[in-house]
Design a protein around this motif. Structure first.
Motif, PDB file in Angstrom:
ATOM      1  N   LYS A  24       0.824  -1.205   0.000  1.00 44.99           N
ATOM      2  CA  LYS A  24       0.000   0.000   0.000  1.00 44.99           C
ATOM      3  C   LYS A  24       0.865   1.265   0.000  1.00 44.99           C
ATOM      4  O   LYS A  24       1.962   1.271   0.578  1.00 44.99           O
ATOM      5  N   THR A  25       0.357   2.305  -0.615  1.00 42.75           N
ATOM      6  CA  THR A  25       1.053   3.584  -0.640  1.00 42.75           C
ATOM      7  C   THR A  25       0.851   4.301   0.684  1.00 42.75           C
ATOM      8  O   THR A  25      -0.289   4.527   1.122  1.00 42.75           O
ATOM      9  N   VAL A  26       1.951   4.638   1.329  1.00 44.24           N
ATOM     10  CA  VAL A  26       1.904   5.303   2.632  1.00 44.24           C
ATOM     11  C   VAL A  26       1.793   6.811   2.449  1.00 44.24           C
ATOM     12  O   VAL A  26       1.084   7.493   3.200  1.00 44.24           O
ATOM     13  N   ALA A  27       2.500   7.345   1.472  1.00 39.00           N
ATOM     14  CA  ALA A  27       2.467   8.779   1.206  1.00 39.00           C
ATOM     15  C   ALA A  27       2.882   9.013  -0.240  1.00 39.00           C
ATOM     16  O   ALA A  27       3.686   8.263  -0.805  1.00 39.00           O
ATOM     17  N   SER A  28       2.337  10.086  -0.821  1.00 41.13           N
ATOM     18  CA  SER A  28       2.662  10.417  -2.202  1.00 41.13           C
ATOM     19  C   SER A  28       2.493  11.914  -2.401  1.00 41.13           C
ATOM     20  O   SER A  28       1.576  12.525  -1.849  1.00 41.13           O
ATOM     21  N   ASP A  29       3.393  12.519  -3.167  1.00 42.64           N
ATOM     22  CA  ASP A  29       3.275  13.943  -3.452  1.00 42.64           C
ATOM     23  C   ASP A  29       4.094  14.273  -4.691  1.00 42.64           C
ATOM     24  O   ASP A  29       4.910  13.466  -5.152  1.00 42.64           O
ATOM     25  N   PHE A  30       3.874  15.464  -5.237  1.00 41.61           N
ATOM     26  CA  PHE A  30       4.595  15.890  -6.432  1.00 41.61           C
ATOM     27  C   PHE A  30       5.008  17.349  -6.297  1.00 41.61           C
ATOM     28  O   PHE A  30       4.460  18.111  -5.482  1.00 41.61           O
ATOM     29  N   TYR A  31       5.971  17.717  -7.106  1.00 43.84           N
ATOM     30  CA  TYR A  31       6.470  19.087  -7.121  1.00 43.84           C
ATOM     31  C   TYR A  31       7.015  19.389  -8.516  1.00 43.84           C
ATOM     32  O   TYR A  31       7.593  18.489  -9.143  1.00 43.84           O
ATOM     33  N   PRO A  32       6.770  20.608  -9.039  1.00 44.87           N
ATOM     34  CA  PRO A  32       6.075  21.749  -8.459  1.00 44.87           C
ATOM     35  C   PRO A  32       4.554  21.602  -8.546  1.00 44.87           C
ATOM     36  O   PRO A  32       4.052  20.719  -9.243  1.00 44.87           O
ATOM     37  N   ARG A  33       3.859  22.495  -7.861  1.00 43.73           N
ATOM     38  CA  ARG A  33       2.399  22.462  -7.852  1.00 43.73           C
ATOM     39  C   ARG A  33       1.825  22.891  -9.198  1.00 43.73           C
ATOM     40  O   ARG A  33       0.782  22.419  -9.625  1.00 43.73           O
ATOM     41  N   THR A  34       2.476  23.832  -9.832  1.00 53.20           N
ATOM     42  CA  THR A  34       2.124  24.198 -11.199  1.00 53.20           C
ATOM     43  C   THR A  34       3.093  23.473 -12.135  1.00 53.20           C
ATOM     44  O   THR A  34       4.105  22.942 -11.692  1.00 53.20           O
ATOM     45  N   GLU A  35       2.781  23.463 -13.430  1.00 56.20           N
ATOM     46  CA  GLU A  35       3.623  22.710 -14.354  1.00 56.20           C
ATOM     47  C   GLU A  35       5.044  23.248 -14.377  1.00 56.20           C
ATOM     48  O   GLU A  35       5.273  24.453 -14.383  1.00 56.20           O
ATOM     49  N   ALA A  36       5.999  22.332 -14.399  1.00 55.92           N
ATOM     50  CA  ALA A  36       7.411  22.705 -14.435  1.00 55.92           C
ATOM     51  C   ALA A  36       7.721  23.473 -15.723  1.00 55.92           C
ATOM     52  O   ALA A  36       7.100  23.264 -16.770  1.00 55.92           O
ATOM     53  N   TRP A  54      16.226  17.624  -9.884  1.00 59.46           N
ATOM     54  CA  TRP A  54      16.800  17.316  -8.578  1.00 59.46           C
ATOM     55  C   TRP A  54      16.154  18.166  -7.486  1.00 59.46           C
ATOM     56  O   TRP A  54      15.834  17.659  -6.400  1.00 59.46           O
ATOM     57  N   ASP A  55      15.928  19.431  -7.774  1.00 60.97           N
ATOM     58  CA  ASP A  55      15.263  20.305  -6.810  1.00 60.97           C
ATOM     59  C   ASP A  55      13.853  19.796  -6.516  1.00 60.97           C
ATOM     60  O   ASP A  55      13.416  19.771  -5.356  1.00 60.97           O
ATOM     61  N   CYS A  56      13.145  19.367  -7.545  1.00 68.19           N
ATOM     62  CA  CYS A  56      11.794  18.825  -7.347  1.00 68.19           C
ATOM     63  C   CYS A  56      11.834  17.534  -6.550  1.00 68.19           C
ATOM     64  O   CYS A  56      10.938  17.271  -5.729  1.00 68.19           O
ATOM     65  N   MET A  57      12.845  16.707  -6.774  1.00 68.83           N
ATOM     66  CA  MET A  57      12.989  15.477  -5.996  1.00 68.83           C
ATOM     67  C   MET A  57      13.146  15.796  -4.516  1.00 68.83           C
ATOM     68  O   MET A  57      12.578  15.107  -3.654  1.00 68.83           O
ATOM     69  N   LYS A  58      13.893  16.837  -4.209  1.00 68.24           N
ATOM     70  CA  LYS A  58      14.102  17.213  -2.807  1.00 68.24           C
ATOM     71  C   LYS A  58      12.784  17.626  -2.158  1.00 68.24           C
ATOM     72  O   LYS A  58      12.470  17.201  -1.032  1.00 68.24           O
ATOM     73  N   HIS A  59      11.997  18.448  -2.857  1.00 72.29           N
ATOM     74  CA  HIS A  59      10.716  18.898  -2.289  1.00 72.29           C
ATOM     75  C   HIS A  59       9.748  17.730  -2.123  1.00 72.29           C
ATOM     76  O   HIS A  59       9.074  17.613  -1.084  1.00 72.29           O
ATOM     77  N   ALA A  60       9.635  16.873  -3.132  1.00 69.86           N
ATOM     78  CA  ALA A  60       8.695  15.762  -3.069  1.00 69.86           C
ATOM     79  C   ALA A  60       9.097  14.762  -1.981  1.00 69.86           C
ATOM     80  O   ALA A  60       8.245  14.228  -1.263  1.00 69.86           O
ATOM     81  N   THR A  61      10.399  14.522  -1.850  1.00 69.08           N
ATOM     82  CA  THR A  61      10.880  13.595  -0.817  1.00 69.08           C
ATOM     83  C   THR A  61      10.583  14.139   0.575  1.00 69.08           C
ATOM     84  O   THR A  61      10.107  13.397   1.456  1.00 69.08           O
ATOM     85  N   ALA A  62      10.852  15.406   0.777  1.00 69.32           N
ATOM     86  CA  ALA A  62      10.584  16.016   2.085  1.00 69.32           C
ATOM     87  C   ALA A  62       9.110  15.891   2.449  1.00 69.32           C
ATOM     88  O   ALA A  62       8.757  15.611   3.606  1.00 69.32           O
ATOM     89  N   SER A  63       8.239  16.050   1.465  1.00 73.58           N
ATOM     90  CA  SER A  63       6.805  15.985   1.730  1.00 73.58           C
ATOM     91  C   SER A  63       6.366  14.582   2.124  1.00 73.58           C
ATOM     92  O   SER A  63       5.625  14.404   3.109  1.00 73.58           O
ATOM     93  N   VAL A  64       6.815  13.549   1.397  1.00 70.22           N
ATOM     94  CA  VAL A  64       6.351  12.194   1.722  1.00 70.22           C
ATOM     95  C   VAL A  64       6.948  11.713   3.041  1.00 70.22           C
ATOM     96  O   VAL A  64       6.291  10.977   3.789  1.00 70.22           O
TER      97      VAL A  64
END
Length: 496
Positions: A24-36, A54-64
């Motif tokens: 099961k998926t525990v957490a999921s998110d994406f970045y940026p909120r608007t289209e890159a 890479w910057d988007c990976m950092k934001h999405a990882t921090a969120s999950v």
């Protein structure tokens, strides 16, 4: 224990954390909120900065990590899905030499055409399984001719997912599947294509090392761990392009199994068990995720550009004001199968490979002012998209592909009962809808690569099947007649 999956898209980067035991998926998110951002300095150009991914990976990882509360030390493996056919070039210090030239950039087209003309179909098709086309190799040929100072500084070339893996592990590598989508893999010899490298004048040294799709491909470095909030030493155990990965996400691994998506563009992706190709190169053939010596697994990819983009255009311009997509689907369903003789040709989003790169434009045929209203037009639009799928699926059938069952995510146009019933009706295939996405698939692919799952069936035993749509045999003749009329009208356009 958790698995972390990334999906490096051109619109955003998505991260998903999956419980390896429950699936099961525990957490999921994406970045940026608007289209890159996509950089387009000229018509037909499309670039993105790899550093942005890479910057988007950092934001999405921090969120999950924050939303799940998971301990990074409990992440057992990482998997990566990525936008296909992009070109990333780095120097000896592993810094990008310029923005990446991404999948929807068309500047490589004349270089692919020149290579195909010079080398010939008898050399290209049996080895590459495709025309050289507008893929990574031809984008690199453009750089070589137009930016020689950049080309001279290249240490390695990579795909977007390879870049993400390099940033995580410090290791530059790719896969056979990746080289095949670059048009740099020789299926006849089972090695990088010397023919293409020599034709374009590429030194062999610029190719990364080759690693198995499912394997320990490097471990997260202390530097990357500090930037992402992860624990050092987590292995990256899977990488694949977005379409092979979408098939993996739907547990499509074996010959005859088929996956489909229908977003802005539409894709049908089926698995072949022997080496084959379309002699007119109307579909693309790449190494699937489980292709390996002694086990031929090829992904045959049909892409239709004018899919969801036509549906959204119709909502903006033809549907009643304020209507929702479900409301539009209900209105379309009021018209009969075949829309009382009305047909929509949906190819209004650029040249279509299935039409041998012809750009026919979209068109409406058979309008009767006394018979047709919005419901007929909206139904004909959805039927036209399905019929374009069927047109390409016939090419796949000619290659030996069986289309008895289609796996699809419960998203985009597959949310429309009319769309999926028409696809089942005209193709005769059963459609199974599942709840999954690319980043979740990448996480489970990492579980296979890490040996946490013994095989794909164990990895995807928790895959939730939402609905099964069987072909409407009672109306099979009506679907066949509507498709025949649509195809007759398309052929008349192509004959001009």
């Amino acid at each position: 224990m958790y698995l972390l999956g990334y999906d490096i898209g051109s619109s955003s980067v998505k991260a998903s954390l999956v419980d390896s035991q429950t699936g099961k998926t525990v957490a999921s998110d994406f970045y940026p909120r608007t289209e890159a951002e996509i950089i387009s300095l000229r018509p037909g150009w499309a670039e993105q900065r790899p550093e942005q991914w890479w910057d988007c990976m950092k934001h999405a990882t921090a969120s999950v990590l924050a939303s799940s509360g998971a301990d990074p030390k409990e992440i057992a493996a990482i998997g990566i899905s990525y936008q296909m056919h992009g070109l990333v070039m780095v120097d000896k210090d592993r810094n990008p030499l310029r923005p990446a030239i991404i999948w929807c950039d068309s500047r490589g087209v004349p270089y692919g055409e020149e290579a195909y003309k010079r080398l010939g179909p008898d050399a290209c098709l049996p080895t590459l399984l495709n025309q050289p086309g507008n893929f990574t190799a031809t984008k690199l040929a453009w750089v070589k001719e137009n930016e020689p100072e950049t080309f001279a500084k290249i240490d390695k070339i990579m795909l977007p997912g390879d870049y993400a893996a390099m940033k995580l592990t410090g290791r530059i590598a790719t896969t056979v599947s990746g080289l095949s989508e670059m048009m740099l893999w020789d299926f006849a010899k089972g090695a990088p294509s010397r023919m293409m490298m020599d034709h374009f004048g590429f030194p062999a040294s610029i190719l990364p090392e080759i690693v198995p799709t499912f394997s320990n491909q490097g471990e997260v470095t202390p530097e990357a761990a500090a930037e992402l909030g992860l624990a050092p030493g987590i292995p990256v155990c899977y990488r694949a392009g977005d379409q092979p990965n979408n098939a993996l996400s739907l547990n499509v691994f074996n010959p005859g199994e088929v996956a489909s998506t229908a977003g802005t563009s539409g894709v049908v992706y089926g698995v072949l068990g022997d080496v084959n190709y379309d002699h007119r190169s109307r579909v693309n053939t790449f190494a699937h995720v489980n292709h390996e010596p002694g086990q031929t697994r090829l992904g045959v990819l049909l892409c239709i550009n004018g899919t969801g983009i036509l549906n959204s255009w119709s909502k903006r311009n033809m549907a009643p004001d304020g209507i929702s997509y479900p409301g539009m689907n209900e209105l379309a369903a009021k018209a009969p199968i075949g829309a009382a003789g009305l047909s929509v040709i949906p190819f209004g989003n650029g040249a279509e490979r299935v039409l041998c790169n012809r750009e026919t434009g979209a068109s409406i045929h058979g309008v009767n002012f006394l018979t047709h209203d919005r419901s007929h037009l909206l139904r004909a639009e959805q039927e036209g998209i399905v019929f374009s799928f069927m047109y390409g699926m016939e090419v796949m059938q000619q290659m030996g592909m069986k289309l008895a069952k289609i796996h699809a995510g419960h998203a985009n146009m597959f949310l429309s009962p009319l769309f999926r019933n028409t696809l089942a009706g005209v193709s005769g295939a059963t459609i199974e809808l599942y709840d999954t996405d690319g980043s979740v698939g990448a996480a489970k692919g990492a579980g296979i690569g890490a040996g946490i799952y013994k095989d794909n069936n164990e990895a995807f035993e928790s895959l939730e099947r939402i609905e099964v749509i069987e072909p409407d045999t009672a109306n099979a003749a009506a679907y066949a007649d509507a498709y025949a009329l649509w195809k007759e009208r398309l052929n008349a356009i192509l004959a001009r």
